[in-house]
Design an enzyme around this catalytic site. Structure first.
Site, mmCIF file in Angstrom:
data_model
loop_
_atom_site.group_PDB
_atom_site.id
_atom_site.type_symbol
_atom_site.label_atom_id
_atom_site.label_comp_id
_atom_site.label_asym_id
_atom_site.label_seq_id
_atom_site.Cartn_x
_atom_site.Cartn_y
_atom_site.Cartn_z
ATOM 1 N N GLY A 50 31.174 44.325 44.909
ATOM 2 C CA GLY A 50 32.627 44.209 44.943
ATOM 3 C C GLY A 50 33.299 45.082 43.909
ATOM 4 O O GLY A 50 32.680 45.500 42.929
ATOM 5 N N THR A 51 34.599 45.334 44.132
ATOM 6 C CA THR A 51 35.406 46.135 43.219
ATOM 7 C C THR A 51 36.857 46.056 43.676
ATOM 8 O O THR A 51 37.156 45.491 44.728
ATOM 9 C CB THR A 51 34.935 47.600 43.209
ATOM 10 O OG1 THR A 51 35.614 48.308 42.195
ATOM 11 C CG2 THR A 51 35.201 48.273 44.542
ATOM 12 N N THR A 52 37.746 46.624 42.901
ATOM 13 C CA THR A 52 39.137 46.798 43.318
ATOM 14 C C THR A 52 39.592 48.193 42.912
ATOM 15 O O THR A 52 39.498 48.554 41.736
ATOM 16 C CB THR A 52 40.067 45.753 42.668
ATOM 17 O OG1 THR A 52 39.629 44.444 43.020
ATOM 18 C CG2 THR A 52 41.504 45.953 43.154
#
Length: 218
Positions: free
Chosen positions: A18-20
């Site tokens: 995950g990341t943003t």
């Protein structure tokens, strides 16, 4: 007779990551931003990853998906952009860089887990943002979001995005978006890295966790 599953079977299971990542056009160029958490399932592998990846002087990419896949693609694109710059005697456009990413992602889509946002500035088009999602399509957008945290940001972006923002407004838009994602997405976290890209070059800044505005604060 009960079959005992081998521990090696775990190595064959898909690992969630995950990341943003966010990129937005503003009056004079683009602002890009990302959180700093690299996760492998429920384990945070690195809390201070630098996800703002330069591929040329005025062009950056933001990577989500498999870190290994996106790193190797970015290194290939950086190599070919540098070769182009030397051979042609000019700086590449953001559009050219984005189409290079699209070519690599599309031609190898069955092998890769890679979603890329390409953003930067060039003399021909000014600030540009291109989204290259899974599968290798390419979309030019005034802003783009990606990673697991992006699912929490569509409403925020719909409400707060506006065209021709000032640099300060664009930085606020990006930093608050990262804050929203960090607060709600378990795979996003750490600090917020932001870069401003315009005709004057690249200006980077870091917003530490204790400096990020809390999502409930107005």
């Amino acid at each position: 007779m009960e079959l005992i599953e081998s521990p090696l079977q775990d190595l064959k299971k898909e690992v969630s990551t995950g990341t943003t990542i966010i990129a937005v056009q503003y009056q004079d160029g683009v602002i890009i931003g990302a959180d700093s958490r690299t996760s492998s399932g429920s384990y945070a592998v690195n809390r201070v990853t630098d996800k703002l990846t330069p591929v040329h002087d005025y062009i950056y990419c933001l990577r989500s998906g498999s870190a290994a896949d996106t790193q190797i693609i970015a290194s290939y694109v950086s190599y070919y952009l540098n070769m182009f710059s030397i051979e042609e005697g000019c700086l590449p456009t953001v559009k050219k860089a984005a189409h290079m990413f699209r070519e690599f992602c599309y031609q190898n889509k069955q092998y890769l887990l890679a979603s890329i946002i390409v953003a930067g500035w060039d003399e021909e088009n000014g600030g540009c943002v291109y989204n290259v999602p899974l599968g290798g399509s390419i979309i030019k957008q005034p802003f783009a979001i990606g990673g697991s945290g992006s699912s929490y940001l569509y409403g925020y972006c719909d409400i707060h995005f506006k065209e021709n923002m000032t640099e300060e407004e664009a930085i606020s838009f990006v930093s608050k978006g990262i804050t929203e994602a960090i607060a709600r997405d378990g795979s996003s976290g750490g600090i917020c890295r932001i870069a401003t890209i315009n005709k004057d070059g690249v200006k980077r800044r870091t917003i530490y966790g204790n400096e990020l505005q809390k999502f409930w604060e107005k």
